[in-house]
Design a protein around this motif. Structure first.
Motif, PDB file in Angstrom:
ATOM      1  N   ASP A 198      -1.820 -18.047   2.193  1.00  0.00           N
ATOM      2  CA  ASP A 198      -0.524 -18.691   2.427  1.00  0.00           C
ATOM      3  C   ASP A 198       0.550 -17.677   2.057  1.00  0.00           C
ATOM      4  O   ASP A 198       0.436 -16.989   1.041  1.00  0.00           O
ATOM      5  CB  ASP A 198      -0.365 -19.927   1.528  1.00  0.00           C
ATOM      6  N   ILE A 199       1.574 -17.571   2.875  1.00  0.00           N
ATOM      7  CA  ILE A 199       2.646 -16.587   2.614  1.00  0.00           C
ATOM      8  C   ILE A 199       3.987 -17.331   2.714  1.00  0.00           C
ATOM      9  O   ILE A 199       4.263 -17.985   3.730  1.00  0.00           O
ATOM     10  CB  ILE A 199       2.614 -15.427   3.643  1.00  0.00           C
ATOM     11  N   ALA A 200       4.795 -17.205   1.668  1.00  0.00           N
ATOM     12  CA  ALA A 200       6.082 -17.927   1.662  1.00  0.00           C
ATOM     13  C   ALA A 200       7.068 -17.294   2.641  1.00  0.00           C
ATOM     14  O   ALA A 200       6.981 -16.094   2.945  1.00  0.00           O
ATOM     15  CB  ALA A 200       6.659 -17.919   0.251  1.00  0.00           C
ATOM     16  N   LYS A 201       7.992 -18.105   3.118  1.00  0.00           N
ATOM     17  CA  LYS A 201       9.085 -17.654   3.992  1.00  0.00           C
ATOM     18  C   LYS A 201       9.805 -16.461   3.333  1.00  0.00           C
ATOM     19  O   LYS A 201       9.964 -16.434   2.109  1.00  0.00           O
ATOM     20  CB  LYS A 201      10.048 -18.826   4.174  1.00  0.00           C
ATOM     21  N   ASP A 202      10.235 -15.514   4.145  1.00  0.00           N
ATOM     22  CA  ASP A 202      10.986 -14.330   3.696  1.00  0.00           C
ATOM     23  C   ASP A 202      10.170 -13.362   2.841  1.00  0.00           C
ATOM     24  O   ASP A 202      10.724 -12.591   2.061  1.00  0.00           O
ATOM     25  CB  ASP A 202      12.269 -14.729   2.936  1.00  0.00           C
ATOM     26  N   SER A 203       8.839 -13.397   2.993  1.00  0.00           N
ATOM     27  CA  SER A 203       8.005 -12.404   2.309  1.00  0.00           C
ATOM     28  C   SER A 203       7.684 -11.282   3.285  1.00  0.00           C
ATOM     29  O   SER A 203       7.652 -11.496   4.496  1.00  0.00           O
ATOM     30  CB  SER A 203       6.666 -13.012   1.874  1.00  0.00           C
ATOM     31  N   GLU A 204       7.399 -10.114   2.722  1.00  0.00           N
ATOM     32  CA  GLU A 204       6.991  -9.004   3.592  1.00  0.00           C
ATOM     33  C   GLU A 204       5.505  -9.120   3.912  1.00  0.00           C
ATOM     34  O   GLU A 204       4.679  -9.408   3.039  1.00  0.00           O
ATOM     35  CB  GLU A 204       7.275  -7.659   2.896  1.00  0.00           C
ATOM     36  N   LEU A 205       5.170  -8.902   5.164  1.00  0.00           N
ATOM     37  CA  LEU A 205       3.758  -8.836   5.567  1.00  0.00           C
ATOM     38  C   LEU A 205       3.271  -7.428   5.253  1.00  0.00           C
ATOM     39  O   LEU A 205       3.943  -6.448   5.601  1.00  0.00           O
ATOM     40  CB  LEU A 205       3.593  -9.121   7.066  1.00  0.00           C
ATOM     41  N   LEU A 206       2.108  -7.343   4.600  1.00  0.00           N
ATOM     42  CA  LEU A 206       1.639  -6.032   4.140  1.00  0.00           C
ATOM     43  C   LEU A 206       0.146  -5.866   4.396  1.00  0.00           C
ATOM     44  O   LEU A 206      -0.622  -6.835   4.332  1.00  0.00           O
ATOM     45  CB  LEU A 206       1.903  -5.895   2.635  1.00  0.00           C
ATOM     46  N   THR A 207      -0.236  -4.639   4.682  1.00  0.00           N
ATOM     47  CA  THR A 207      -1.643  -4.338   4.914  1.00  0.00           C
ATOM     48  C   THR A 207      -2.049  -3.204   3.970  1.00  0.00           C
ATOM     49  O   THR A 207      -1.189  -2.501   3.448  1.00  0.00           O
ATOM     50  CB  THR A 207      -1.865  -3.951   6.399  1.00  0.00           C
ATOM     51  N   CYS A 208      -3.347  -3.061   3.744  1.00  0.00           N
ATOM     52  CA  CYS A 208      -3.802  -2.009   2.822  1.00  0.00           C
ATOM     53  C   CYS A 208      -4.260  -0.796   3.637  1.00  0.00           C
ATOM     54  O   CYS A 208      -5.231  -0.877   4.378  1.00  0.00           O
ATOM     55  CB  CYS A 208      -4.943  -2.549   1.957  1.00  0.00           C
ATOM     56  N   TYR A 209      -3.545   0.330   3.520  1.00  0.00           N
ATOM     57  CA  TYR A 209      -3.909   1.537   4.277  1.00  0.00           C
ATOM     58  C   TYR A 209      -5.131   2.213   3.666  1.00  0.00           C
ATOM     59  O   TYR A 209      -5.869   2.918   4.347  1.00  0.00           O
ATOM     60  CB  TYR A 209      -2.795   2.583   4.228  1.00  0.00           C
ATOM     61  N   LEU A 210      -5.242   2.095   2.350  1.00  0.00           N
ATOM     62  CA  LEU A 210      -6.163   2.960   1.625  1.00  0.00           C
ATOM     63  C   LEU A 210      -6.672   2.209   0.407  1.00  0.00           C
ATOM     64  O   LEU A 210      -5.882   1.800  -0.427  1.00  0.00           O
ATOM     65  CB  LEU A 210      -5.354   4.186   1.164  1.00  0.00           C
ATOM     66  N   ASN A 211      -7.979   2.015   0.330  1.00  0.00           N
ATOM     67  CA  ASN A 211      -8.545   1.304  -0.812  1.00  0.00           C
ATOM     68  C   ASN A 211      -8.627   2.257  -2.002  1.00  0.00           C
ATOM     69  O   ASN A 211      -9.393   3.209  -1.988  1.00  0.00           O
ATOM     70  CB  ASN A 211      -9.923   0.766  -0.433  1.00  0.00           C
ATOM     71  N   GLU A 212      -7.816   1.980  -3.000  1.00  0.00           N
ATOM     72  CA  GLU A 212      -7.768   2.890  -4.149  1.00  0.00           C
ATOM     73  C   GLU A 212      -8.608   2.388  -5.309  1.00  0.00           C
ATOM     74  O   GLU A 212      -8.658   3.005  -6.365  1.00  0.00           O
ATOM     75  CB  GLU A 212      -6.311   3.112  -4.580  1.00  0.00           C
TER      76      GLU A 212
END
Ligand SMILES: C[S@@+](CC[C@H](N)C(=O)[O-])C[C@H]1O[C@@H](n2cnc3c(N)ncnc32)[C@H](O)[C@@H]1O
Length: 234
Positions: A198-212
């Motif tokens: 679930d993602i609240a309104k006005d949040s940034e959508l983000l993805t993981c480029y690199l598993n650290e």
């Protein structure tokens, strides 16, 4: 950018591209509504992707395609930014070990670029574009036979270790659902962005480029920091 997406059949459910200090990367994608886990946030037609199956010089092939792209694609390419820029200030934040590894990786990148110049007819001035391509490309998954490509809209997502969206082709998303019917207006190679939570309104959508997560020695951590710098410039 949003008008471009709409015109080219990128369906996105109330997501906007915002240039704002609230974005971790300065510009990114934000929700305009409360999102539920599993929601398909965008569908992106396969025909819009810039792709390569050249395992070694993929960035060269994509750069060459971007240079001669039809106007619709050229318009999207003109929105690109980011990537490695030999920013000495950013590099200063790295420790000595990581800086050394940046040097090694950069040397390798420069050699690849020389190869790409010969094979794909790139010019010296294409270096910045070449680096930008490194920062925006990703693996496309089994449906695409793991080709590498740049996906419009998805390429506006910034990085976080704890991503809130995932990427899948329609074909890969449907695999395992025996008897599932493909939506008539979509292709198996079309790409989907799906909410992982679930993602609240006005949040940034983000993805993981690199598993650290797996870096447990100093050397591993330096290697990851160097890779992050050389590929994404941060
Ligand atoms: C795939 S693009 C993401 C969209 C990009 N922000 C844009 O405006 O086009 C990758 C670039 O975004 C920026 N970026 C992404 N995640 C970031 C982060 N966590 N911190 C700082 N910059 C980030 C870097 O410049 C990187 O090279």
């Amino acid at each position: 950018f949003e008008a471009w997406c709409k015109k080219n059949d990128i369906y996105s459910s109330r997501i906007s591209c915002r240039t704002t200090g609230a974005s971790i990367g300065g510009r990114g994608l934000f929700t305009d509504h409360d999102v539920r886990e599993g929601e398909v946030l965008a569908t992106i037609p396969a025909r819009l992707l810039l792709t390569s199956n050249d395992k070694a010089l993929w960035a060269g092939e994509i750069a060459a395609k971007a240079k001669v792209a039809e106007p619709v694609i050229a318009e999207w390419v003109s929105t690109w930014s980011g990537g490695f820029s030999e920013d000495l200030e950013a590099m200063g934040a790295l420790g000595e070990g990581a800086r050394r590894q940046v040097g090694v990786k950069l040397e390798k990148r420069r050699k690849q670029f020389e190869g790409a110049k010969v094979l794909y007819g790139l010019e010296r001035d294409d270096w910045a574009m070449y680096n930008m391509i490194w920062s925006r490309a990703c693996y496309l998954g089994p449906q695409w036979k793991n080709e590498i490509g740049i996906i419009p809209f998805f390429d506006m997502l910034n990085h976080t270790p704890k991503e809130n969206v995932r990427l899948s082709s329609l074909g890969d998303a449907m695999r395992g659902f025996e008897g599932a019917l493909k939506p008539a207006d979509l292709d198996e190679k079309d790409m989907l962005i799906i909410a992982k939570e679930d993602i609240a309104k006005d949040s940034e959508l983000l993805t993981c480029y690199l598993n650290e997560g797996k870096a447990d020695s100093k050397e591993d951590r330096d290697e990851l920091a160097a890779r992050r710098m050389v590929v994404w410039g941060f």
